[in-house]
Design a protein around this motif. Structure first.
Motif, PDB file in Angstrom:
ATOM      1  N   THR A   1       7.816 -15.726  -8.385  1.00  0.00           N
ATOM      2  CA  THR A   1       7.065 -14.501  -8.150  1.00  0.00           C
ATOM      3  C   THR A   1       6.621 -14.461  -6.693  1.00  0.00           C
ATOM      4  O   THR A   1       6.304 -15.491  -6.111  1.00  0.00           O
ATOM      5  CB  THR A   1       5.837 -14.449  -9.076  1.00  0.00           C
ATOM      6  OG1 THR A   1       6.300 -14.506 -10.427  1.00  0.00           O
ATOM      7  CG2 THR A   1       5.027 -13.185  -8.886  1.00  0.00           C
ATOM      8  N   VAL A   2       6.595 -13.256  -6.128  1.00  0.00           N
ATOM      9  CA  VAL A   2       6.184 -13.064  -4.740  1.00  0.00           C
ATOM     10  C   VAL A   2       5.000 -12.088  -4.717  1.00  0.00           C
ATOM     11  O   VAL A   2       4.995 -11.096  -5.450  1.00  0.00           O
ATOM     12  CB  VAL A   2       7.347 -12.508  -3.886  1.00  0.00           C
ATOM     13  CG1 VAL A   2       6.899 -12.248  -2.455  1.00  0.00           C
ATOM     14  CG2 VAL A   2       8.529 -13.458  -3.925  1.00  0.00           C
ATOM     15  N   VAL A   3       4.022 -12.383  -3.890  1.00  0.00           N
ATOM     16  CA  VAL A   3       2.894 -11.484  -3.682  1.00  0.00           C
ATOM     17  C   VAL A   3       2.955 -11.009  -2.236  1.00  0.00           C
ATOM     18  O   VAL A   3       3.020 -11.826  -1.316  1.00  0.00           O
ATOM     19  CB  VAL A   3       1.542 -12.183  -3.949  1.00  0.00           C
ATOM     20  CG1 VAL A   3       0.387 -11.197  -3.741  1.00  0.00           C
ATOM     21  CG2 VAL A   3       1.503 -12.766  -5.347  1.00  0.00           C
ATOM     22  N   VAL A   4       2.958  -9.699  -2.036  1.00  0.00           N
ATOM     23  CA  VAL A   4       2.918  -9.108  -0.700  1.00  0.00           C
ATOM     24  C   VAL A   4       1.487  -8.639  -0.476  1.00  0.00           C
ATOM     25  O   VAL A   4       0.934  -7.892  -1.297  1.00  0.00           O
ATOM     26  CB  VAL A   4       3.897  -7.917  -0.573  1.00  0.00           C
ATOM     27  CG1 VAL A   4       3.879  -7.367   0.846  1.00  0.00           C
ATOM     28  CG2 VAL A   4       5.305  -8.311  -1.004  1.00  0.00           C
ATOM     29  N   ASN A   5       0.874  -9.093   0.621  1.00  0.00           N
ATOM     30  CA  ASN A   5      -0.536  -8.789   0.932  1.00  0.00           C
ATOM     31  C   ASN A   5      -0.617  -8.000   2.225  1.00  0.00           C
ATOM     32  O   ASN A   5       0.180  -8.233   3.143  1.00  0.00           O
ATOM     33  CB  ASN A   5      -1.312 -10.097   1.137  1.00  0.00           C
ATOM     34  CG  ASN A   5      -1.285 -10.987  -0.066  1.00  0.00           C
ATOM     35  OD1 ASN A   5      -2.141 -10.889  -0.913  1.00  0.00           O
ATOM     36  ND2 ASN A   5      -0.295 -11.864  -0.144  1.00  0.00           N
TER      37      ASN A   5
ATOM     38  N   VAL B   1       3.311   0.735  -1.361  1.00  0.00           N
ATOM     39  CA  VAL B   1       2.231   0.571  -0.390  1.00  0.00           C
ATOM     40  C   VAL B   1       1.584   1.953  -0.251  1.00  0.00           C
ATOM     41  O   VAL B   1       2.262   2.916   0.131  1.00  0.00           O
ATOM     42  CB  VAL B   1       2.762   0.063   0.972  1.00  0.00           C
ATOM     43  CG1 VAL B   1       1.652   0.040   2.005  1.00  0.00           C
ATOM     44  CG2 VAL B   1       3.378  -1.320   0.821  1.00  0.00           C
ATOM     45  N   PRO B   2       0.291   2.078  -0.563  1.00  0.00           N
ATOM     46  CA  PRO B   2      -0.344   3.393  -0.595  1.00  0.00           C
ATOM     47  C   PRO B   2      -0.824   3.930   0.758  1.00  0.00           C
ATOM     48  O   PRO B   2      -1.504   4.960   0.793  1.00  0.00           O
ATOM     49  CB  PRO B   2      -1.534   3.175  -1.530  1.00  0.00           C
ATOM     50  CG  PRO B   2      -1.895   1.750  -1.319  1.00  0.00           C
ATOM     51  CD  PRO B   2      -0.591   1.040  -1.080  1.00  0.00           C
ATOM     52  N   THR B   3      -0.482   3.267   1.833  1.00  0.00           N
ATOM     53  CA  THR B   3      -0.964   3.690   3.146  1.00  0.00           C
ATOM     54  C   THR B   3       0.141   3.585   4.196  1.00  0.00           C
ATOM     55  O   THR B   3       1.028   2.739   4.074  1.00  0.00           O
ATOM     56  CB  THR B   3      -2.178   2.827   3.595  1.00  0.00           C
ATOM     57  OG1 THR B   3      -2.616   3.267   4.881  1.00  0.00           O
ATOM     58  CG2 THR B   3      -1.821   1.364   3.673  1.00  0.00           C
ATOM     59  N   GLY B   4       0.054   4.410   5.208  1.00  0.00           N
ATOM     60  CA  GLY B   4       0.953   4.300   6.355  1.00  0.00           C
ATOM     61  C   GLY B   4       0.368   3.404   7.434  1.00  0.00           C
ATOM     62  O   GLY B   4       0.933   3.267   8.511  1.00  0.00           O
ATOM     63  N   ASP B   5      -0.776   2.792   7.142  1.00  0.00           N
ATOM     64  CA  ASP B   5      -1.464   1.947   8.113  1.00  0.00           C
ATOM     65  C   ASP B   5      -1.692   0.538   7.555  1.00  0.00           C
ATOM     66  O   ASP B   5      -2.798   0.004   7.618  1.00  0.00           O
ATOM     67  CB  ASP B   5      -2.801   2.596   8.499  1.00  0.00           C
ATOM     68  CG  ASP B   5      -3.464   1.913   9.684  1.00  0.00           C
ATOM     69  OD1 ASP B   5      -2.781   1.181  10.429  1.00  0.00           O
ATOM     70  OD2 ASP B   5      -4.689   2.093   9.843  1.00  0.00           O
ATOM     71  N   ALA B   6      -0.653  -0.065   6.970  1.00  0.00           N
ATOM     72  CA  ALA B   6      -0.749  -1.441   6.471  1.00  0.00           C
ATOM     73  C   ALA B   6      -0.775  -2.395   7.663  1.00  0.00           C
ATOM     74  O   ALA B   6       0.049  -2.286   8.570  1.00  0.00           O
ATOM     75  CB  ALA B   6       0.424  -1.758   5.564  1.00  0.00           C
ATOM     76  N   GLN B   7      -1.721  -3.325   7.650  1.00  0.00           N
ATOM     77  CA  GLN B   7      -1.901  -4.253   8.771  1.00  0.00           C
ATOM     78  C   GLN B   7      -1.941  -5.688   8.276  1.00  0.00           C
ATOM     79  O   GLN B   7      -2.279  -5.947   7.125  1.00  0.00           O
ATOM     80  CB  GLN B   7      -3.213  -3.939   9.495  1.00  0.00           C
ATOM     81  CG  GLN B   7      -3.287  -2.553  10.063  1.00  0.00           C
ATOM     82  CD  GLN B   7      -4.672  -2.266  10.631  1.00  0.00           C
ATOM     83  OE1 GLN B   7      -5.444  -3.163  10.935  1.00  0.00           O
ATOM     84  NE2 GLN B   7      -4.985  -0.994  10.786  1.00  0.00           N
ATOM     85  N   ASP B   8      -1.633  -6.630   9.179  1.00  0.00           N
ATOM     86  CA  ASP B   8      -1.760  -8.067   8.916  1.00  0.00           C
ATOM     87  C   ASP B   8      -1.085  -8.481   7.607  1.00  0.00           C
ATOM     88  O   ASP B   8      -1.636  -9.240   6.811  1.00  0.00           O
ATOM     89  CB  ASP B   8      -3.233  -8.492   8.890  1.00  0.00           C
ATOM     90  CG  ASP B   8      -3.944  -8.196  10.198  1.00  0.00           C
ATOM     91  OD1 ASP B   8      -3.284  -8.260  11.253  1.00  0.00           O
ATOM     92  OD2 ASP B   8      -5.150  -7.891  10.165  1.00  0.00           O
TER      93      ASP B   8
ATOM     94  N   ARG C   1      -9.848  -2.912   3.669  1.00  0.00           N
ATOM     95  CA  ARG C   1      -9.879  -3.674   2.426  1.00  0.00           C
ATOM     96  C   ARG C   1      -8.520  -4.331   2.234  1.00  0.00           C
ATOM     97  O   ARG C   1      -7.509  -3.886   2.782  1.00  0.00           O
ATOM     98  CB  ARG C   1     -10.203  -2.772   1.234  1.00  0.00           C
ATOM     99  CG  ARG C   1      -9.117  -1.744   0.966  1.00  0.00           C
ATOM    100  CD  ARG C   1      -9.403  -0.940  -0.291  1.00  0.00           C
ATOM    101  NE  ARG C   1      -8.455   0.161  -0.352  1.00  0.00           N
ATOM    102  CZ  ARG C   1      -8.775   1.414  -0.530  1.00  0.00           C
ATOM    103  NH1 ARG C   1     -10.038   1.759  -0.679  1.00  0.00           N
ATOM    104  NH2 ARG C   1      -7.849   2.343  -0.574  1.00  0.00           N
ATOM    105  N   ALA C   2      -8.518  -5.385   1.471  1.00  0.00           N
ATOM    106  CA  ALA C   2      -7.270  -6.074   1.157  1.00  0.00           C
ATOM    107  C   ALA C   2      -6.576  -5.381  -0.015  1.00  0.00           C
ATOM    108  O   ALA C   2      -7.233  -4.836  -0.901  1.00  0.00           O
ATOM    109  CB  ALA C   2      -7.557  -7.528   0.796  1.00  0.00           C
ATOM    110  N   ASN C   3      -5.250  -5.405   0.008  1.00  0.00           N
ATOM    111  CA  ASN C   3      -4.467  -4.884  -1.098  1.00  0.00           C
ATOM    112  C   ASN C   3      -3.225  -5.754  -1.230  1.00  0.00           C
ATOM    113  O   ASN C   3      -2.879  -6.504  -0.307  1.00  0.00           O
ATOM    114  CB  ASN C   3      -4.092  -3.416  -0.869  1.00  0.00           C
ATOM    115  CG  ASN C   3      -3.804  -2.692  -2.175  1.00  0.00           C
ATOM    116  OD1 ASN C   3      -3.621  -3.302  -3.226  1.00  0.00           O
ATOM    117  ND2 ASN C   3      -3.758  -1.370  -2.097  1.00  0.00           N
ATOM    118  N   TYR C   4      -2.558  -5.664  -2.362  1.00  0.00           N
ATOM    119  CA  TYR C   4      -1.381  -6.494  -2.583  1.00  0.00           C
ATOM    120  C   TYR C   4      -0.477  -5.865  -3.637  1.00  0.00           C
ATOM    121  O   TYR C   4      -0.883  -4.962  -4.369  1.00  0.00           O
ATOM    122  CB  TYR C   4      -1.795  -7.901  -3.029  1.00  0.00           C
ATOM    123  CG  TYR C   4      -2.373  -7.936  -4.424  1.00  0.00           C
ATOM    124  CD1 TYR C   4      -1.570  -8.219  -5.527  1.00  0.00           C
ATOM    125  CD2 TYR C   4      -3.720  -7.669  -4.640  1.00  0.00           C
ATOM    126  CE1 TYR C   4      -2.087  -8.227  -6.804  1.00  0.00           C
ATOM    127  CE2 TYR C   4      -4.243  -7.684  -5.908  1.00  0.00           C
ATOM    128  CZ  TYR C   4      -3.427  -7.962  -6.996  1.00  0.00           C
ATOM    129  OH  TYR C   4      -3.954  -7.964  -8.254  1.00  0.00           O
TER     130      TYR C   4
END
Length: 130
Positions: free
Chosen positions: A120-124, A43-50, A5-8
């Motif tokens: 403003t910056v959005v990190v995805n 970042v709620p995961t240790g597996d952030a991708q792309d 799923r996407a997160n930001y």
């Protein structure tokens, strides 16, 4: 097959970078000099991708400014030259997102004499859905 799923995270700056506060008439932006404060996001995961960032930038006049994530500069040019406001996207390469607290900071190229504002910056990123 794992689903994702996407997160930001939204990181507000409203900071003016430049050699002096009089270089741009932006009384609504805080003058920061050569680098912004460190924006902090989770970042709620240790597996952030792309991962990629989207940024609002006002009046940038040089491609040589840098965007740092967790102290590491992204590769390539990070901030486009622009008149007025621009919305720019850049992939997160040369740096990585970590589980938990992360930092984001802009560093002005001192040799350019340039003044600009970071809005403003959005990190995805994508993360496992399970």
């Amino acid at each position: 097959m794992a689903t994702h799923r996407a997160n930001y995270a939204l990181v507000p700056f409203q900071e003016h970078l430049g050699p002096d506060r009089e270089a741009l008439d932006v009384p609504w932006a805080s003058f920061a000099g050569d680098r912004t404060e460190q924006g902090i996001f989770e970042v709620p995961t240790g597996d952030a991708q792309d991962a990629y960032v989207e940024m609002q930038v006002y009046e940038a006049g040089s491609y040589d400014h840098e965007l740092l994530i967790n102290g590491d500069s992204l590769t390539g040019f990070d901030v486009p030259e622009s008149d007025g406001w621009q919305y720019w996207m850049d992939t997160v390469t040369g740096a990585s997102l970590e589980e938990g607290k992360n930092t984001l900071q802009f560093r002005r190229d001192r040799d350019s004499g340039d003044s600009f504002v970071v809005g403003t910056v959005v990190v995805n990123w994508k993360e496992p859905a399970d």
